[in-house]
Enzyme design. Sequence first.
Site, mmCIF file in Angstrom:
data_model
loop_
_atom_site.group_PDB
_atom_site.id
_atom_site.type_symbol
_atom_site.label_atom_id
_atom_site.label_comp_id
_atom_site.label_asym_id
_atom_site.label_seq_id
_atom_site.Cartn_x
_atom_site.Cartn_y
_atom_site.Cartn_z
ATOM 1 N N SER A 158 -6.773 7.431 17.797
ATOM 2 C CA SER A 158 -6.599 7.795 16.145
ATOM 3 C C SER A 158 -6.543 6.433 15.604
ATOM 4 C CB SER A 158 -5.962 8.790 16.012
ATOM 5 O OG SER A 158 -4.547 8.152 16.566
ATOM 6 N N HIS A 183 -10.294 13.337 17.105
ATOM 7 C CA HIS A 183 -11.002 12.202 16.387
ATOM 8 C C HIS A 183 -12.610 12.035 17.015
ATOM 9 C CE1 HIS A 183 -7.686 11.318 13.795
ATOM 10 N NE2 HIS A 183 -6.819 11.587 14.923
ATOM 11 N N LYS A 192 -9.743 17.608 11.104
ATOM 12 C CA LYS A 192 -10.096 16.219 10.866
ATOM 13 C C LYS A 192 -11.644 16.512 10.472
ATOM 14 C CE LYS A 192 -6.562 14.767 13.109
ATOM 15 N NZ LYS A 192 -5.342 15.470 12.770
HETATM 16 C C1 LIG Z 1 -5.280 12.502 18.572
HETATM 17 C C2 LIG Z 1 -4.612 13.551 17.722
HETATM 18 N N1 LIG Z 1 -3.987 14.678 18.402
HETATM 19 C C3 LIG Z 1 -3.621 15.733 17.672
HETATM 20 C C4 LIG Z 1 -3.264 15.657 16.486
HETATM 21 C C5 LIG Z 1 -2.563 16.790 15.741
HETATM 22 O O1 LIG Z 1 -3.748 17.673 15.151
HETATM 23 P P1 LIG Z 1 -3.060 18.318 13.790
HETATM 24 O O2 LIG Z 1 -2.636 17.459 12.589
HETATM 25 O O3 LIG Z 1 -4.314 19.171 13.545
HETATM 26 O O4 LIG Z 1 -1.799 18.899 14.372
HETATM 27 C C6 LIG Z 1 -3.521 14.414 15.597
HETATM 28 C C7 LIG Z 1 -3.137 14.359 14.128
HETATM 29 O O5 LIG Z 1 -3.282 13.289 13.776
HETATM 30 C C8 LIG Z 1 -4.182 13.479 16.554
HETATM 31 O O6 LIG Z 1 -4.715 12.152 15.847
#
Ligand SMILES: Cc1ncc(COP(=O)(O)O)c(C=O)c1O
Length: 405
Positions: free
Chosen positions: A192, A220, A251
């Site tokens: 990310s 992502h 996202k």
């Molecule tokens: C790689 C990754 N996994 C999980 C999440 C968590 O997702 P959420 O914001 O929908 O709770 C994020 C959030 O930024 C993320 O970047």
Amino acid sequence: MNASAAWQHLEPKVVAINRRIAELEWEPSRRNNFVAYKPERDSSYVEVDGDRLLMMSGYGYIGLNGDQRVVEAAKAAVDEYGTGTPGVRALAGTIPLHEELEAEVAKFTGRESSLVFSSGYAANVGTVGALCGAGDTILLDKLDHASIVDGAQLSGATVTRFRHNDPRHLDRRLAGTDPDTTRLVVVDSVYSMDGDIAPLPELREVCDRHGALLMVDEAHSLGVIGATGRGIEEHFNNEVRADIKVGTLSKAVPSNGGWIVGNEQFLQWLKRLARPFLFSAALAPAQVGAALESLRILDREPERVTRAQAESARFRQIMSEAGMNTGDSQTAVVPLIVGSDENAWDYATACRKAGVIGLPVMTPAVPPGLARLRIAITAKHTREEIDFAIDAFLTAARQCRLIGE
Ligand SMILES: Cc1ncc(COP(=O)(O)O)c(C=O)c1O
């Protein structure tokens, strides 16, 4: 001990963090954290402190936030089901729309079944925590998302880290584990903060050799990589599969929620064990409706994915040819790496003065000395907007002496 004495233990920590933020954000135009941006519905511009600026750090990879069809779907869900859900999924909280969304997620990701959680964070914590416990080993890439790390730590299993995107190091780490226990390897499909891609075929080979499970977080990558935005397996031509895939609806999909996909039997088991699924209210109808419609649009309009992919490649090439450090990015997530936290804040401020928002990310979200602006190119950005952003990023970089004149 009275309450004020108890607070005294916390005070130095509170003061230290607040002082650090004050050092970086000493005037309004340097404020980046927790700022309210008012987005324009039909463009990528936002309003902040009376200025109209081009947002280049948002998540909406396929440009569907504000899309009239998605808005109508959210409204229809509210009209039919109201604004909340009457409980957790296990007790009264499941509505037919949840089941429709789960069927769509499963279909889109090419698996038999899915479970939808109230966030991506909850999906990771719940899944990792259900799969492993004391005596098991969870092996995490050094740059895995915090939700994976938290899930691993809460699980009670032994947690080890391997070097970022380094299957050989994973191989060595796995060599020391007990084959009679669960060994779970977890990676982000697309990282990310860096925009690089996990080497799925090599990771698969190592996991198979050691009998370890391989889990990927598609937060992502859904809507971002693969010819039709189906994520990491499609990116590698569907030649290898992950054992467990999780992702978010926050996202590319402009809603909230997280998901896991797999076979029906596995998910029946998981829904009775994953604590955030069992003990947190079900996803609200508007979010479910919006997510469902967005996935259907993504399925019908893969050109959104290809356009964002082409524009990201162009952006990366122009920025790196101009001397900016874009790391190993191969995707719509493009870091502009500038070194110290101060550099990142100075650069973000200069960008803002040039008309664009590129949000700075510092430690602990990235390793020390690798602070950056995290840029995301989306299908909503027009060619004109991207060209304007390139000009602004490069003008600001020259002002900050990050690149030559
Ligand atoms: C790689 C990754 N996994 C999980 C999440 C968590 O997702 P959420 O914001 O929908 O709770 C994020 C959030 O930024 C993320 O970047």
